[in-house]
Write a protein that holds these residues in place. Structure first.
Motif, PDB file in Angstrom:
ATOM      1  N   UNK A   1       0.838  -1.196   0.000  1.00 37.53           N
ATOM      2  CA  UNK A   1       0.000   0.000   0.000  1.00 37.53           C
ATOM      3  C   UNK A   1       0.875   1.248   0.000  1.00 37.53           C
ATOM      4  N   UNK A   2       0.637   2.139  -0.959  1.00 35.47           N
ATOM      5  CA  UNK A   2       1.408   3.378  -1.075  1.00 35.47           C
ATOM      6  C   UNK A   2       0.466   4.539  -1.352  1.00 35.47           C
ATOM      7  N   UNK A   3       0.618   5.624  -0.573  1.00 35.45           N
ATOM      8  CA  UNK A   3      -0.168   6.834  -0.784  1.00 35.45           C
ATOM      9  C   UNK A   3       0.776   8.008  -0.980  1.00 35.45           C
ATOM     10  N   UNK A   4       0.613   8.714  -2.096  1.00 40.38           N
ATOM     11  CA  UNK A   4       1.437   9.875  -2.416  1.00 40.38           C
ATOM     12  C   UNK A   4       0.538  11.105  -2.489  1.00 40.38           C
ATOM     13  N   UNK A   5       0.748  12.046  -1.556  1.00 40.99           N
ATOM     14  CA  UNK A   5      -0.076  13.249  -1.485  1.00 40.99           C
ATOM     15  C   UNK A   5       0.809  14.480  -1.644  1.00 40.99           C
ATOM     16  N   UNK A   6       0.523  15.283  -2.658  1.00 40.58           N
ATOM     17  CA  UNK A   6       1.338  16.459  -2.966  1.00 40.58           C
ATOM     18  C   UNK A   6       0.850  17.670  -2.173  1.00 40.58           C
ATOM     19  N   UNK A   7       1.724  18.252  -1.344  1.00 41.93           N
ATOM     20  CA  UNK A   7       1.353  19.378  -0.491  1.00 41.93           C
ATOM     21  C   UNK A   7       2.489  20.400  -0.515  1.00 41.93           C
ATOM     22  N   UNK A   8       2.215  21.582  -1.053  1.00 42.04           N
ATOM     23  CA  UNK A   8       3.232  22.642  -1.132  1.00 42.04           C
ATOM     24  C   UNK A   8       2.717  23.905  -0.455  1.00 42.04           C
ATOM     25  N   UNK A   9       1.872  23.739   0.565  1.00 41.22           N
ATOM     26  CA  UNK A   9       1.307  24.876   1.289  1.00 41.22           C
ATOM     27  C   UNK A   9       2.412  25.863   1.687  1.00 41.22           C
ATOM     28  N   UNK A  10       2.153  27.177   1.543  1.00 40.02           N
ATOM     29  CA  UNK A  10       0.881  27.858   1.258  1.00 40.02           C
ATOM     30  C   UNK A  10       0.548  27.990  -0.226  1.00 40.02           C
ATOM     31  N   UNK A  11       1.440  27.505  -1.105  1.00 39.29           N
ATOM     32  CA  UNK A  11       1.142  27.559  -2.532  1.00 39.29           C
ATOM     33  C   UNK A  11       0.106  26.494  -2.888  1.00 39.29           C
ATOM     34  N   UNK A  12      -0.718  26.733  -3.914  1.00 41.88           N
ATOM     35  CA  UNK A  12      -1.679  25.723  -4.352  1.00 41.88           C
ATOM     36  C   UNK A  12      -0.951  24.573  -5.049  1.00 41.88           C
ATOM     37  N   UNK A  13      -1.441  23.319  -4.923  1.00 43.51           N
ATOM     38  CA  UNK A  13      -0.790  22.170  -5.544  1.00 43.51           C
ATOM     39  C   UNK A  13      -0.617  22.307  -7.048  1.00 43.51           C
ATOM     40  N   UNK A  14      -1.542  23.025  -7.693  1.00 47.97           N
ATOM     41  CA  UNK A  14      -1.469  23.173  -9.148  1.00 47.97           C
ATOM     42  C   UNK A  14      -0.208  23.890  -9.611  1.00 47.97           C
TER      43      UNK A  14
END
Length: 497
Positions: free
Chosen positions: A328-341
């Protein structure tokens, strides 16, 4: 609490069978029987907390199972310790201690058998049986006599005053399960390192660090930590949890920063007990960290995923390739405070750089182009794929021949996808499709109805056109279950393509 204790014991028993099969062969059947019996009781305990308030016999049963759980754990621990100790003796010592050893093993084996007998008595007791089936001794359904629970409707998190922080370590020195997550501490619980018998710890509070003192809990197997701090995005784990021989599961609500072995350290041994790291920062995916967890089964990575993939020829992602038991692998992109887009991934590693036995994969906020989906289709053991919060973006997804041979479940949550083109042969093993917040999708490929293994299609807040196409598929293929929310979505609509 009892549900957690029984579940925790079940994990212990399963692990024990895997790691100590040669030591416990004489009681293997009894241990396997306990696992089966306790699974049934655990199912009941999932909703026992609410019932125990209104039905005294349920409360009594819960207490009974709690005591029984610890009796079983004591018996199993004693058996393994005795068997392992005897195995480690030299041959001459064994000659003189064989009779004593045999007596002890028989004694512990009897405890295991007795414990299982108690479990079966609980299941067969007519009074408890009524509770297990949701009825009171008077024959009434318990749901019919449920009383209003004002306290339950008004629960908020409780803050623990500083002066009470040390009460538990001082008064309960033999505590094994420390689960106070609804109670928020103003800092990391003081004195918890004194509770050396702890095997399960779950708490929350306003802190950003798991201190080195936690390394003293040599019995610790499961650690669940939630920080209420609003000033940090990560939890710095300074405790040497990867060196703790019994440690198995780490769960944190924010990404944990793990530290590898110091360059001067001579202790390069791996920890084969660690099974879960959920979640950690991309920067923690070094060879020094993941190299210590060769038997890892579940991994979550949360943060700037570009850090994980950067590098010419090699990257931190290559350290995942060596995790041969990861499923099981979960990859979550988080660059807060910038939006992920603004930090979208430009691509994915080649399929052979993923863990070789990966069965479940989740991607979130990665903003990948649909053309990169072919990489995931090549993963040989992939059975469940979850694409959440714009994991993939773009107007069109055209599947290529080959790939997704073992995929059973596909979830797509929140995307701007408009056109989805696929054939039945693209998903030969597909059983479940779940689409949520796919508001621009004009239709579900009608050929999916030809997939013989397909059982359900669920739509939640999709376009009315997609809902209409799902109903048409159901009409054409008997046995297919289609669920649509809201129920009237697409009723009376006709697609405009």
């Amino acid at each position: 609490m009892s549900d957690a204790a029984v579940g925790f014991l079940l994990e212990n028993l399963k692990q024990l069978l895997q790691e100590n099969a040669n030591l416990i062969s004489s009681v293997k059947d009894e241990v396997e029987g306990l696992i089966r019996d306790l699974k049934m009781l655990k199912a009941f305990l999932k909703d026992s907390e609410e019932k125990s308030r209104e039905y005294e016999v349920v409360k009594e049963l819960v207490a009974h199972i709690r005591v029984l759980t610890y009796e079983v754990e004591d018996a199993i621990d004693a058996f393994v310790v005795e068997a392992a100790g005897y195995k480690a003796k030299k041959w001459l010592q064994k000659v003189f201690h064989t009779v004593d050893h045999t007596y002890r093993l028989r004694e512990v084996a009897l405890k295991v058998e007795t414990a299982r007998t108690k479990v079966n008595k609980v299941r067969e007791d007519p009074t408890y049986g009524l509770a297990l089936h949701g009825r009171d001794p008077g024959g009434r359904n318990m749901a019919e006599r449920r009383f209003p629970d004002v306290e339950k409707d008004n629960v908020d998190q409780v803050n623990l005053p500083r002066e009470h922080e040390g009460c538990i370590p001082e008064e309960f020195k033999l505590l094994r399960v420390y689960h106070i997550k609804p109670i928020s501490s103003p800092r990391f619980p003081s004195g918890i390192d004194k509770l050396v018998h702890l095997t399960y710890v779950a708490f929350s509070g306003d802190f950003t660090t798991i201190p080195p003192a936690m390394s003293k809990l040599w019995n610790l197997q499961t650690l669940i930590v939630e920080t209420t701090s609003r000033t940090t995005r990560t939890i710095d784990v300074k405790a040497d949890i990867l060196k703790m021989s019994q440690f198995r599961h780490l769960h944190t609500n924010k990404a944990s920063k793990l530290h590898g072995l110091a360059k001067t350290s001579k202790d390069a041994s791996s920890n084969k007990s660690v099974q879960t790291l959920a979640t950690i920062t991309p920067e923690s995916c070094t060879g020094d960290v993941l190299g210590q967890t060769p038997c890892l089964k579940k991994l979550g990575i949360h943060g700037k995923l570009a850090t994980l993939l950067e590098g010419s020829g090699s990257s931190l992602f290559d350290n995942l390739t060596k995790l041969e038991q990861l499923v099981t692998l979960k990859l979550s992109n988080d660059v807060f405070p910038d939006p992920p887009s603004e930090s979208r991934l430009q691509g994915l590693p080649q399929w052979f750089r993923f863990p070789p036995n990966l069965e479940r994969l989740t991607l979130a906020d990665t903003f990948l182009d649909w053309k990169h989906m072919y990489v995931l289709g090549m993963l040989p053991e992939l059975e469940e794929l979850k694409l959440k919060d714009n994991a993939f973006t773009g107007e069109s997804w055209n599947l290529l021949d080959g790939g997704f041979k073992k995929l059973k479940a596909l979830q797509i949550w929140k995307t701007d996808l408009v056109f989805w083109k696929a054939k039945a042969e693209h998903f030969p093993s597909l059983q479940h499709v779940f689409l949520r917040d796919c508001t621009k999708l004009v239709e579900i490929p009608s050929s999916l109805g030809k997939v013989e293994t397909l059982r359900t299609i669920k739509l939640h807040r999709t376009s009315s056109y997609a809902a209409t196409s799902a109903r048409k598929i159901k009409q054409q293929y008997n046995g297919l279950k289609v669920e649509i929310f809201p129920p009237d979505l697409g009723q009376g609509s006709s697609p405009g393509w």
